[in-house]
Structures are given as structure tokens and as C-alpha cells.
Design an enzyme around this catalytic site. Sequence first.
Site, PDB file in Angstrom:
ATOM      1  N   CYS A 224       1.137  -7.839  -5.456  1.00  0.00           N
ATOM      2  CA  CYS A 224       2.114  -6.746  -5.472  1.00  0.00           C
ATOM      3  C   CYS A 224       1.823  -5.723  -6.556  1.00  0.00           C
ATOM      4  O   CYS A 224       2.460  -4.674  -6.603  1.00  0.00           O
ATOM      5  CB  CYS A 224       3.527  -7.306  -5.622  1.00  0.00           C
ATOM      6  SG  CYS A 224       4.112  -8.106  -4.112  1.00  0.00           S
TER       7      CYS A 224
ATOM      8  N   LYS B  17       0.922  -2.175  -5.279  1.00  0.00           N
ATOM      9  CA  LYS B  17       1.911  -1.224  -4.778  1.00  0.00           C
ATOM     10  C   LYS B  17       1.818   0.103  -5.517  1.00  0.00           C
ATOM     11  O   LYS B  17       1.471   0.150  -6.699  1.00  0.00           O
ATOM     12  CB  LYS B  17       3.328  -1.797  -4.951  1.00  0.00           C
ATOM     13  CG  LYS B  17       3.638  -2.981  -4.064  1.00  0.00           C
ATOM     14  CD  LYS B  17       5.018  -3.550  -4.327  1.00  0.00           C
ATOM     15  CE  LYS B  17       6.120  -2.622  -3.887  1.00  0.00           C
ATOM     16  NZ  LYS B  17       7.444  -3.301  -3.900  1.00  0.00           N
TER      17      LYS B  17
ATOM     18  N   ASP C 175      14.450  -4.078   1.745  1.00  0.00           N
ATOM     19  CA  ASP C 175      13.284  -4.905   2.002  1.00  0.00           C
ATOM     20  C   ASP C 175      12.835  -4.892   3.459  1.00  0.00           C
ATOM     21  O   ASP C 175      11.674  -5.173   3.750  1.00  0.00           O
ATOM     22  CB  ASP C 175      13.582  -6.349   1.581  1.00  0.00           C
ATOM     23  CG  ASP C 175      13.849  -6.456   0.090  1.00  0.00           C
ATOM     24  OD1 ASP C 175      12.920  -6.170  -0.684  1.00  0.00           O
ATOM     25  OD2 ASP C 175      14.972  -6.798  -0.293  1.00  0.00           O
TER      26      ASP C 175
ATOM     27  N   ASP D  20      10.690 -10.756   2.480  1.00  0.00           N
ATOM     28  CA  ASP D  20      11.499  -9.587   2.835  1.00  0.00           C
ATOM     29  C   ASP D  20      12.560  -9.928   3.881  1.00  0.00           C
ATOM     30  O   ASP D  20      13.655  -9.366   3.871  1.00  0.00           O
ATOM     31  CB  ASP D  20      10.606  -8.467   3.367  1.00  0.00           C
ATOM     32  CG  ASP D  20       9.807  -7.791   2.273  1.00  0.00           C
ATOM     33  OD1 ASP D  20      10.180  -7.929   1.097  1.00  0.00           O
ATOM     34  OD2 ASP D  20       8.810  -7.126   2.590  1.00  0.00           O
TER      35      ASP D  20
ATOM     36  N   HIS E 279      -3.641  -7.557  14.148  1.00  0.00           N
ATOM     37  CA  HIS E 279      -4.640  -6.509  14.269  1.00  0.00           C
ATOM     38  C   HIS E 279      -5.591  -6.606  13.087  1.00  0.00           C
ATOM     39  O   HIS E 279      -5.178  -6.933  11.968  1.00  0.00           O
ATOM     40  CB  HIS E 279      -3.986  -5.124  14.296  1.00  0.00           C
ATOM     41  CG  HIS E 279      -4.949  -4.009  14.543  1.00  0.00           C
ATOM     42  ND1 HIS E 279      -5.589  -3.844  15.744  1.00  0.00           N
ATOM     43  CD2 HIS E 279      -5.380  -3.008  13.738  1.00  0.00           C
ATOM     44  CE1 HIS E 279      -6.375  -2.781  15.679  1.00  0.00           C
ATOM     45  NE2 HIS E 279      -6.269  -2.259  14.462  1.00  0.00           N
ATOM     46  N   SER E 280      -6.877  -6.333  13.319  1.00  0.00           N
ATOM     47  CA  SER E 280      -7.875  -6.432  12.256  1.00  0.00           C
ATOM     48  C   SER E 280      -8.775  -5.212  12.256  1.00  0.00           C
ATOM     49  O   SER E 280      -9.031  -4.600  13.303  1.00  0.00           O
ATOM     50  CB  SER E 280      -8.720  -7.702  12.440  1.00  0.00           C
ATOM     51  OG  SER E 280      -9.399  -7.670  13.686  1.00  0.00           O
TER      52      SER E 280
ATOM     53  N   ASP F  97      14.356  -8.931  -3.210  1.00  0.00           N
ATOM     54  CA  ASP F  97      13.388  -9.803  -3.867  1.00  0.00           C
ATOM     55  C   ASP F  97      12.642  -9.009  -4.931  1.00  0.00           C
ATOM     56  O   ASP F  97      12.450  -7.809  -4.825  1.00  0.00           O
ATOM     57  CB  ASP F  97      12.433 -10.488  -2.881  1.00  0.00           C
ATOM     58  CG  ASP F  97      11.604  -9.526  -2.054  1.00  0.00           C
ATOM     59  OD1 ASP F  97      11.924  -8.321  -2.019  1.00  0.00           O
ATOM     60  OD2 ASP F  97      10.626  -9.977  -1.436  1.00  0.00           O
TER      61      ASP F  97
END
Length: 370
Positions: free
Chosen positions: A16, A19, A50, A90, A139-140, A226
Site C-alpha cells: 500500500c 498508493k 473503501d 475493502d 485479466h492479465s 480499513d
Amino acid sequence: MPDSAPLTSLAHGGGCGCKLSPAVLEEILRGTPATGPYADLLVGTETGDDAAVWRLNDEQALVATTDFFMPIVDDPFDFGRIAATNALSDIYAMGATPTFALAIVGMPVEKLTASTIGEILAGGAAACSAAGIPIAGGHSIDSLEPIYGLAVIGLVHPDHVLTNKGAKAGDVMILTKALGIGVLSAAFKQRRLPPGGYQDLIAATTQLNDVGPTLGARPGVHAMTDVTGFGLLGHALEMCRGAGLGAEIFAQAPALLEGADVLAKASVRTGAATRNWASYGALVRLEADLPEWRRDILVDPQTSGGLLIAAAPGSAEDILTVCRNAGFASARLVGRFVSGPPEIRVTRAPEESRESLQAERAPGRLPPRR
């Protein structure tokens, strides 16, 4: 293909801490058109919650979120578990129960073996299995840095939706996990993490916040979010803005992961912690004698951190008991909401609360009671 390089060496940030800073995100979103008037859209973009919430009928609301980031650790299975646990959080933070997930995968395929990528996906699947849900697709893409996360769908009763704007003046603030995840992750990258520190880091970041639906059904709980990349102070400020209130946070109240204080005193910190303070420090009033390391802990980015709960004062002991019985031994009362502008005053714990706020490190057992 030779063995894969360490995951953290392939990314400019991790967890995180990747971010966008609160200040940059606010500037970007300032020009984003407001969500249109949809009667069944219970939660949209207005409060930075969230997840989004859409009412299906009188008994069900659909909760949807997406979360992904770059590696915080080198072990691919652990990275997958952490990223998936963080994304699931979330849903739990809205008081909802996850139903299924879709994988979001971006990998530098010329730098990572298929086996390594497969381990990342296996780690994510293991976290979802622990939550009782499938990863039903995804998805990749081929990307410059490794990225993994989930889009998650959940369900909640419309009356039990928890947002970050429902706090009331006088509510107590409860945090369910110990702080220091960013400090430990920075020490890991610097090869300064003491023995046992890695296990503590993994245990904290892979603990599901699955007490969320139980809290959502309790009348004394008024709001919840969170604690992730913006740190405790940043996410508390989001709740203050949503409710139009101020807050007091007790600097010594949150539990700390073992060794986090020692590392923080040695100036181990993430770049995200510095960006966090630069973004919102003007809205925080610190005690004059508060050590800099203690401030760093309060702005430390938490990857897959704990739930931050606004609850009626009379419900505090009940909420703490619920959280601890659900496996959150580090749950602490860490502050309170007060009337006033959306800013935070960081103080020492008031005298009447010292017993319940006394432990700083994550305990192996609950603190003694009189």
C-alpha cells in the site's frame, strides 16, 4: 529462463506504499465529474469509501471494490496472499461478506518465470479460499513491474452498510491490528529486519478482516474503514471529513508489531510515510514532546492493515471483546471523535483510559483486568 529475480527488486514501491499520496490523489479527483444521481447507488465516490455499494432489493446490496499493488516481499506465494487479503479487506470494511473475486495480474514476463507467477496466483487463491470464496476469472497483461490484486464482489444488508462518514461526536475509535507494517517492510528491503520479524509481518498482512460483517450488524458501530496506505492518521482524517468532526488520537495507544518501535527509533521508514505527513500534516496537531519516531508510526503505511471503527462509548468494551474473540488480540481503543473542524489532535491517553491503552506491542495474551 533463469531463476526469477527477487520480486521487490523489480518494483519501485511495494504494498500500500505504492498508493498515490493523499495530496496527489485529491488533486486528481478534484476535476473528476461527480457520480450521477442513481437512486440505488448507496455509496459512490463522494466520501472516498473503501468500496461502492449498489442496492439490489430491500434485503441485499452489492458491494464492489478493486485493489492491487507491487510486491512488498520477495516470496511469490506470500505476495499473492498479502495482495488478496488486502483487497478482501475493502469488502469487510463496509460490513459486507465477499462472494467471489477476479484476479488483476500484470507481470514482467521476461523477468519472472511462469512458475513464479503461478505461485503469486496460488497465494491469492489461498487467501480467497480462507475467506470461503473462489477466484472466478480475471485479466492479465505484460507489464514493466509485477502487479497483483483482486476485484472483489460482496453482499450486505442495506441497513448494515458501514461507511467512513457515520461517526458521531463522542464516539470512541478502535483499531483492530497493530501498527508498524510499513516499518517492518522497509527493514526487510534494507535487510535490517530482526529474526522473527518476517513471520510477524506475514501474520499481520495475511490476517483477514473478516470480523467486519459481525461489526456491521451491531447497533453501536457507526462507521468503519480499513487502515492502509495513508496510515492511521490519514484514514482517521478521512473519517473526520466524512462526519464533519475532529478527532483525538492517543499516541501511545495503538499496539505495535514486535520490534517496530526499535526500527522506527533507528529512522527506518518508508517513502510513503514521508509523503503522508507532507500531504496532511497541516491538519494534525502534535504534542510538543512527541518523538519523531512515534509520529512516523502514526503515518506509517499499512499494507492489509486493521479496521478502524467508530463506536458509541458504551459499546467499546463489547466491540473490543468481539474483535479479540475473533482473533484480533491487538485491538485497542486508540482515540475518540470530537466536535470541531476535521483535524486531529495527537495526545497522550487520558488518565481514565490508561489501563485499556497501556500495551504498545502486539500481545500474546490480553492485558490484565482489575
